[in-house]
Scaffold this motif. Structure first.
Motif, PDB file in Angstrom:
ATOM      1  N   PHE A 240       0.797  -1.230   0.000  1.00 50.68           N
ATOM      2  CA  PHE A 240       0.000   0.000   0.000  1.00 50.68           C
ATOM      3  C   PHE A 240       0.831   1.281   0.000  1.00 50.68           C
ATOM      4  O   PHE A 240       0.306   2.353  -0.288  1.00 50.68           O
ATOM      5  N   THR A 293      -6.866   1.424   3.183  1.00 54.14           N
ATOM      6  CA  THR A 293      -7.174   1.818   1.803  1.00 54.14           C
ATOM      7  C   THR A 293      -8.266   2.876   1.737  1.00 54.14           C
ATOM      8  O   THR A 293      -8.249   3.725   0.843  1.00 54.14           O
ATOM      9  N   MET A 387      -6.986   3.877  -4.108  1.00 52.70           N
ATOM     10  CA  MET A 387      -6.875   4.533  -2.805  1.00 52.70           C
ATOM     11  C   MET A 387      -6.897   6.046  -2.953  1.00 52.70           C
ATOM     12  O   MET A 387      -7.420   6.756  -2.086  1.00 52.70           O
TER      13      MET A 387
END
Length: 418
Positions: A240, A293, A387
């Motif tokens: 991420f 997210t 995201m």
């Protein structure tokens, strides 16, 4: 005629000018080059176990910078609303036009909340409280003067004997929580809150402070959770990239709701939930992916948000070495069998077999992206793009994925998405 000024007089004039500059310089910091006018916004929460409520005070250092605040005040939750300036309450709306200068609004918020099955998703007892800030401070539509921006803090007043309070927000040097949402000019203290006689385990994982908190003797295995997150954290960073500065995990046993619930920067997990279920999935990782997210599905696209959370709950465990390749394949077969009756993913709310079918589709999508890009890209790249968008649709998923491979993706032509 020019007046003669002695060197001593010039020095005195210079010193006076310098002092005036120092006096007014702090005021200059309140306005940016873009013409921002910054005001202090303080939320003070007085927790009241005896009345199952919290008395919430919203204080503005300069009410003149806001024209109006239109709060959504469900009378089942909010009562005894008072304010200086002009206040109008009509049904579920409370419209506040603050007075010039310092301005204050107060309300009482009910804390305990039960679901249909009788389990609580918010509760206060004589010893502790678990509640979301979203329910203490109602959502508001704010009309502000051009350039008005808040610096917000959250301050608690605890009952006698209560020892601690924590949220998903960082603290300032005085112990107040700093509320900062760059996407909003009027910051609201959303996310989970736990207070009272609680136990807390904290650690720094890279740049993120992780806090795991629960009422004492609640049965939540705080160190197990902290160790588990530590185990998968490197893969979360690789996947991420951008992780929050603070993460709060709160938990408790019965009669709290027996599941997991995510909020911005925080999540709730029932004390009896296993770190990894027998079917190879993890409710904790699922909710953690939601927190990080913040991807939400538009109409009939909830399967994207829920599917990604479950996809990574399995994927991160596998990548971290917590699941063998053989077990990974078994989990996929289990998901396929569970979801074999699903005909479409495009429903209002994704759960159970629908989410399982979404995971299968996302695994296939990842495989296709890797194949067409010769392993240059994967579903991770798509997820990071989503995201940034926050609220997503099938179109945004398709466009983000196909932009990487510069080709049409057959996985997204599935009959499940028609």
């Amino acid at each position: 005629m020019r007046l003669a000024v002695s060197p001593e007089s010039r020095l005195r004039l210079f010193l006076v000018a310098a002092c005036l500059a120092l006096i007014f310089l702090p005021g200059l910091s309140l306005a940016s080059s873009k013409g921002e006018k910054i005001y202090q916004l303080d939320y003070t929460v007085l927790l009241q176990p005896s009345t199952d409520s919290a008395r919430v005070t919203i204080h503005l250092s300069d009410g003149g910078l806001l024209n109006s605040l239109d709060f959504n005040v469900d009378p089942q939750r909010y009562s005894d609303i008072k304010a200086d300036g002009k206040l109008s309450i009509q049904g579920n709306r409370a419209i506040w036009e603050p007075a010039q200068g310092p301005a204050t609004l107060q309300l009482t918020a009910k804390i305990s909340s039960q679901r249909r099955n009788g389990k609580y998703d918010a509760r206060i007892t004589e010893d502790w409280a678990i509640v979301r800030g979203d329910n203490l401070v109602p959502a508001a539509t704010v009309k502000a003067r051009k350039g008005a921006t808040a610096q917000a803090r959250l301050i608690f007043q605890l009952p006698p004997g209560w020892t601690s309070v924590d949220t998903g927000w960082p603290r300032d040097k005085n112990g107040a929580f700093i509320i900062d949402n760059p996407q909003r000019n009027f910051d609201r203290p959303v996310g989970w809150i736990i207070a009272g006689k609680i136990g807390n385990r904290r650690d720094y994982l890279s740049a993120t402070q992780v806090s795991v908190a629960a009422p004492r003797d609640s049965g939540l295995q705080r160190m197990d959770i902290l160790a588990f997150i530590n185990f998968v954290w490197p893969e979360m960073e690789r996947t991420f990239h951008h992780l929050p500065p603070k993460l709060l995990i709160v938990g408790a046993g019965d009669p709290m709701w027996r599941g997991g619930l995510s909020s911005p920067n925080s999540l709730f997990m029932h004390a009896d939930r296993p770190l990894v279920s027998e079917n190879g999935t993890s409710s904790l990782l699922h909710e953690l992916v939601h927190v990080i997210t913040r991807i939400r599905g538009e109409e009939n696209a909830d399967w994207i948000a829920e599917g990604l959370a479950e996809y990574y709950a399995i994927e991160l465990l596998h990548r971290s070495g917590g699941m063998t390749d053989a077990r990974y394949k078994k989990v996929r077969r289990w998901l396929q069998n569970w979801s074999k009756e699903v005909k479409t993913l495009r429903v209002k709310r994704s759960a159970g077999p629908i989410t399982a079918k979404a995971v299968i589709l996302l695994q296939d999508l990842d495989k296709e992206i890797r194949s067409l890009s010769h392993n240059k890209y994967s579903l991770d790249n798509v997820t990071r793009a989503l995201m940034e968008q926050g609220k997503v649709s099938l179109h945004s998923l398709r466009s983000s994925a196909e932009a990487l491979v510069e080709a049409k993706l057959t996985t997204l032509d599935s009959a499940l998405l028609h």
